[in-house]
Motif scaffolding. Sequence first.
Motif, PDB file in Angstrom:
ATOM      1  N   LEU A  85       1.105  -0.833  -0.437  1.00 56.20           N
ATOM      2  CA  LEU A  85       0.115   0.099  -0.125  1.00 56.20           C
ATOM      3  C   LEU A  85       1.178   2.078  -0.047  1.00 56.20           C
ATOM      4  CD1 LEU A  85      -2.925  -0.730   3.077  1.00 56.20           C
ATOM      5  CD2 LEU A  85      -2.844  -1.502   0.522  1.00 56.20           C
ATOM      6  N   SER A  86       0.387   2.614  -0.386  1.00 58.48           N
ATOM      7  CA  SER A  86       0.888   3.634  -0.272  1.00 58.48           C
ATOM      8  C   SER A  86       0.153   3.993   1.013  1.00 58.48           C
ATOM      9  CB  SER A  86       0.349   4.259  -2.110  1.00 58.48           C
ATOM     10  OG  SER A  86      -0.638   4.686  -1.777  1.00 58.48           O
ATOM     11  N   MET A  87       0.735   5.347   1.186  1.00 60.92           N
ATOM     12  CA  MET A  87       0.847   6.121   3.363  1.00 60.92           C
ATOM     13  C   MET A  87      -0.701   6.124   1.956  1.00 60.92           C
ATOM     14  SD  MET A  87       2.762   9.264   3.725  1.00 60.92           S
ATOM     15  CE  MET A  87       4.160   8.734   3.072  1.00 60.92           C
ATOM     16  N   ARG A  88      -1.073   7.037   0.976  1.00 60.58           N
ATOM     17  CA  ARG A  88      -2.891   7.432   1.361  1.00 60.58           C
ATOM     18  C   ARG A  88      -3.067   6.494   1.453  1.00 60.58           C
ATOM     19  NH1 ARG A  88      -4.780  11.535  -1.608  1.00 60.58           N
ATOM     20  NH2 ARG A  88      -3.433  12.037  -2.502  1.00 60.58           N
ATOM     21  N   GLU A  89      -3.258   5.881   0.690  1.00 58.42           N
ATOM     22  CA  GLU A  89      -3.811   3.616   1.125  1.00 58.42           C
ATOM     23  C   GLU A  89      -4.143   2.979   2.406  1.00 58.42           C
ATOM     24  OE1 GLU A  89      -4.242   1.156  -3.718  1.00 58.42           O
ATOM     25  OE2 GLU A  89      -2.629   1.781  -2.256  1.00 58.42           O
ATOM     26  N   ILE A  90      -2.749   3.595   2.785  1.00 56.42           N
ATOM     27  CA  ILE A  90      -2.488   3.629   4.398  1.00 56.42           C
ATOM     28  C   ILE A  90      -4.117   4.203   5.193  1.00 56.42           C
ATOM     29  CG2 ILE A  90      -0.534   3.269   6.483  1.00 56.42           C
ATOM     30  CD1 ILE A  90       0.994   2.104   4.750  1.00 56.42           C
ATOM     31  N   THR A 120      11.416   1.096  -2.405  1.00 57.28           N
ATOM     32  CA  THR A 120      11.448   1.842  -2.610  1.00 57.28           C
ATOM     33  C   THR A 120      11.825   2.941  -4.055  1.00 57.28           C
ATOM     34  OG1 THR A 120      11.875   2.044   0.127  1.00 57.28           O
ATOM     35  CG2 THR A 120      12.117   3.828  -1.968  1.00 57.28           C
ATOM     36  N   THR A 121      11.254   3.730  -4.323  1.00 62.14           N
ATOM     37  CA  THR A 121      11.826   4.718  -5.084  1.00 62.14           C
ATOM     38  C   THR A 121      12.131   5.896  -5.130  1.00 62.14           C
ATOM     39  OG1 THR A 121       9.751   5.570  -6.412  1.00 62.14           O
ATOM     40  CG2 THR A 121       9.870   3.153  -7.130  1.00 62.14           C
ATOM     41  N   PRO A 122      13.180   6.642  -6.108  1.00 62.87           N
ATOM     42  CA  PRO A 122      13.174   7.925  -5.909  1.00 62.87           C
ATOM     43  C   PRO A 122      11.518   8.922  -4.823  1.00 62.87           C
ATOM     44  CG  PRO A 122      14.483   7.634  -7.436  1.00 62.87           C
ATOM     45  CD  PRO A 122      13.337   6.383  -6.779  1.00 62.87           C
ATOM     46  N   ARG A 123      10.465   8.505  -5.683  1.00 57.67           N
ATOM     47  CA  ARG A 123       9.423   9.414  -5.315  1.00 57.67           C
ATOM     48  C   ARG A 123       7.938   8.297  -5.429  1.00 57.67           C
ATOM     49  NH1 ARG A 123       8.201  13.709  -8.058  1.00 57.67           N
ATOM     50  NH2 ARG A 123       6.178  13.423  -7.849  1.00 57.67           N
ATOM     51  N   HIS A 124       8.681   7.011  -4.655  1.00 61.15           N
ATOM     52  CA  HIS A 124       7.356   6.118  -4.268  1.00 61.15           C
ATOM     53  C   HIS A 124       7.782   5.324  -3.346  1.00 61.15           C
ATOM     54  CE1 HIS A 124       3.100   5.200  -5.648  1.00 61.15           C
ATOM     55  NE2 HIS A 124       3.956   3.365  -5.201  1.00 61.15           N
ATOM     56  N   ARG A 125       6.820   4.543  -1.798  1.00 63.33           N
ATOM     57  CA  ARG A 125       7.472   4.032  -1.390  1.00 63.33           C
ATOM     58  C   ARG A 125       5.939   2.655  -1.386  1.00 63.33           C
ATOM     59  NH1 ARG A 125      10.011   5.988   4.042  1.00 63.33           N
ATOM     60  NH2 ARG A 125       8.277   7.976   3.318  1.00 63.33           N
ATOM     61  N   LEU A 126       6.465   1.697  -0.782  1.00 64.34           N
ATOM     62  CA  LEU A 126       4.931   0.745  -0.489  1.00 64.34           C
ATOM     63  C   LEU A 126       5.247   0.223   0.550  1.00 64.34           C
ATOM     64  CD1 LEU A 126       4.367  -0.417  -4.495  1.00 64.34           C
ATOM     65  CD2 LEU A 126       3.397   1.322  -2.779  1.00 64.34           C
ATOM     66  N   TRP A 127       4.554   0.079   1.233  1.00 65.96           N
ATOM     67  CA  TRP A 127       4.216  -0.366   2.919  1.00 65.96           C
ATOM     68  C   TRP A 127       3.430  -2.356   2.848  1.00 65.96           C
ATOM     69  CZ3 TRP A 127       4.059   3.864   2.123  1.00 65.96           C
ATOM     70  CH2 TRP A 127       6.130   4.947   2.882  1.00 65.96           C
ATOM     71  N   ARG A 128       3.749  -3.352   3.506  1.00 63.20           N
ATOM     72  CA  ARG A 128       3.291  -5.103   3.106  1.00 63.20           C
ATOM     73  C   ARG A 128       2.100  -4.288   4.740  1.00 63.20           C
ATOM     74  NH1 ARG A 128       3.033  -8.020  -0.189  1.00 63.20           N
ATOM     75  NH2 ARG A 128       4.674  -8.217  -0.020  1.00 63.20           N
ATOM     76  N   TRP A 129       0.623  -4.256   4.124  1.00 63.90           N
ATOM     77  CA  TRP A 129      -0.835  -4.300   5.019  1.00 63.90           C
ATOM     78  C   TRP A 129       0.103  -5.193   6.219  1.00 63.90           C
ATOM     79  CZ3 TRP A 129      -3.654  -1.561   6.956  1.00 63.90           C
ATOM     80  CH2 TRP A 129      -4.886  -1.555   7.749  1.00 63.90           C
ATOM     81  N   SER A 130       0.210  -6.244   6.235  1.00 61.26           N
ATOM     82  CA  SER A 130      -0.249  -6.671   7.516  1.00 61.26           C
ATOM     83  C   SER A 130       1.212  -6.243   8.220  1.00 61.26           C
ATOM     84  CB  SER A 130       0.276  -8.375   6.550  1.00 61.26           C
ATOM     85  OG  SER A 130       1.792  -8.796   6.194  1.00 61.26           O
ATOM     86  N   GLN A 131       2.040  -5.969   8.236  1.00 60.30           N
ATOM     87  CA  GLN A 131       2.952  -5.350   8.823  1.00 60.30           C
ATOM     88  C   GLN A 131       2.337  -3.611   9.950  1.00 60.30           C
ATOM     89  OE1 GLN A 131       6.481  -5.156   6.796  1.00 60.30           O
ATOM     90  NE2 GLN A 131       6.887  -7.379   6.604  1.00 60.30           N
TER      91      GLN A 131
END
Length: 185
Positions: A85-90, A120-131
């Motif tokens: 998920l992106s920060m917005r989705e979180i 992680t890219t310079p403009r985009h990060r994604l996190w695992r929902w379970s964590q």
Amino acid sequence: MPGYDFELILSRPLFEPELDPLFQRTQGYVTVGFVRDPDQAEHTGQAGCSWEAGSLAAAVMEVIGHIEASAPGLRALRVEADPLLSMREIAERVGRTIESVRLSIKGARGPGKFPASETTTPRHRLWRWSQVAAWYGIDDPQIREAGPTSRAINGWLALREIVPQVAPEPRTVVSALATAVRASA
């Protein structure tokens, strides 16, 4: 009936003539794209799925059936049911503002260190929902179901690819997983 979100990695992208049959079979609840898989020499397909079913296993197996029936020769290779998920989705899932999530990520808020991003890219990060859910103290039964179900179905997909004659029928896998979920509850 609960809704489940998951992603399938496919043996190849879908071709233009295969898109309409898939859309008709899934009523638009499956979207497809292609990805460059570092383990594969060619592009693979990807299907984002939002499906209602009695269980995650039933949802995944139903969608696999629809996709493979829509596109002869196409095979599902792997399922991923713990979304990135992106920060917005979180923020949407946890009912917070994007700024609140950003401050949590920076360590200014919350119970300890925020989970590391998976990509992680310079403009985009994604996190695992379970964590992230665990960090926020959210008990999500679908996430508890996602780990063992994904591993079991991925094992079945691998077995089906390597020794198809011994791989059980999809309904047998769904039934076995339903029994395992009931036993663990």
